[in-house]
Scaffold this active site. Structure first.
Site, mmCIF file in Angstrom:
data_model
loop_
_atom_site.group_PDB
_atom_site.id
_atom_site.type_symbol
_atom_site.label_atom_id
_atom_site.label_comp_id
_atom_site.label_asym_id
_atom_site.label_seq_id
_atom_site.Cartn_x
_atom_site.Cartn_y
_atom_site.Cartn_z
ATOM 1 N N ASP A 269 0.839 -1.199 0.000
ATOM 2 C CA ASP A 269 0.000 0.000 0.000
ATOM 3 C C ASP A 269 0.877 1.253 0.000
ATOM 4 O O ASP A 269 2.043 1.201 0.406
ATOM 5 C CB ASP A 269 -0.900 0.034 1.248
ATOM 6 C CG ASP A 269 -1.849 -1.150 1.291
ATOM 7 O OD1 ASP A 269 -2.155 -1.696 0.226
ATOM 8 O OD2 ASP A 269 -2.266 -1.512 2.409
HETATM 9 N N1 URA Z 1 -1.204 -5.985 3.882
HETATM 10 C C1 URA Z 1 -1.708 -4.728 3.895
HETATM 11 O O1 URA Z 1 -2.736 -4.473 4.504
HETATM 12 N N2 URA Z 1 -1.025 -3.770 3.241
HETATM 13 C C2 URA Z 1 0.130 -4.002 2.577
HETATM 14 O O2 URA Z 1 0.703 -3.073 2.015
HETATM 15 C C3 URA Z 1 0.633 -5.308 2.574
HETATM 16 C C4 URA Z 1 -0.061 -6.283 3.236
#
Ligand code: URA
Length: 259
Positions: free
Chosen positions: A104
């Site tokens: 993310d």
């Molecule tokens: N899980 C998440 O919630 N975000 C990420 O970036 C990676 C795994």
């Protein structure tokens, strides 16, 4: 294997087909010391010495980079609004590199960047169960009940529960005597490590949401045999060592055998 000079040059990221043709026309390219005239000239990529303006080019079919993704950039090759992880790779001219999977925008940590589509596929395939370990700060007190629930699988609103995940509580935000500094229990920040074998959308955040807690900081520490090196600062990257690459391939092979 022999390949055309123009293809060789585009594969190395020297330029587009038309750009490399212009370079050849401008006599900027030599093959084994002789000026190359024809874009269709056949090259043995492992034996012939190809130079651009006198600089020897090094052929590698695939490149692999370990990147410490900082928060604030997206795991994509292009984006109209945000900086992408590719904007950080300033030393490579290859145009065919891409990030393996997504973190993310606010997640930090280990991201593999390569042009090896087959390896990326193996790493991301949900059937291969390659382990990914995250460090997170979570608002609320993470409990042994959460550890047990994550081990069994949690409902994150999809058809299937999540696969068994290993949750380790590093710090539940409480003193040894069980008290905490926060006025309210839900404002306590716990620190955890979580290992999952899937890559569902926002998986870590949604797993904690499912137990009524919020991830306020997330960082990926490892993927398969790859570890985020302690000396790689956010925004920095380096090529994988041969040892790291062969360990990663070995790890994928073992997952295949386990199936
Ligand atoms: N899980 C998440 O919630 N975000 C990420 O970036 C990676 C795994």
């Amino acid at each position: 294997m022999a390949l055309r000079l123009d293809r060789y040059l585009t594969e190395l990221g020297v330029g587009t087909r038309s750009e490399v043709k212009k370079l050849i026309k401008a006599k900027q390219i030599t093959v084994n010391g002789a000026i190359a005239i024809k874009p269709e000239k056949k090259i043995d990529e492992w034996k012939d010495e190809v130079c651009l303006r006198g600089e020897k080019l090094h052929y590698a079919a695939f490149e692999y980079y370990l990147f410490h993704k900082p928060a604030g950039c997206v795991s994509a090759t292009e984006d109209n609004v945000h900086q992408t992880v590719m904007d950080y790779l300033t030393d490579t001219v290859r145009k065919d590199l891409f990030p393996v999977g997504r973190l993310d925008i606010d997640t930090e940590g280990l991201l593999l960047i390569t042009n090896d589509g087959a390896l990326a596929h193996e790493l991301l395939s949900p059937t291969k169960h390659v382990e990914k370990t995250y460090y997170a700060k979570v608002r609320g007190t993470v409990t042994v009940d959460d550890v047990n629930l994550f081990e069994k699988g949690v409902d994150i609103g999809e058809d299937k529960l999540t696969k068994p995940a290993k949750l380790v509580i590093i710090n539940d935000g409480h003193m040894d005597d069980g008290t905490c500094n926060e006025a309210q229990e839900e404002n306590v920040i716990s620190e955890i490590r979580l290992t999952i074998t899937e890559g569902r959308f926002h998986q870590v955040k949604r797993m904690f949401e499912a137990v009524g807690k919020e991830v306020v900081y997330l960082k990926r520490l490892s993927m398969g045999s790859l570890r985020l090196p302690g000396d790689l600062a956010p925004g920095e990257y380096r090529a994988l060592s041969e040892e790291e690459l062969s360990e990663l391939k070995q790890c994928i092979l073992e997952k295949k055998r386990e199936k």
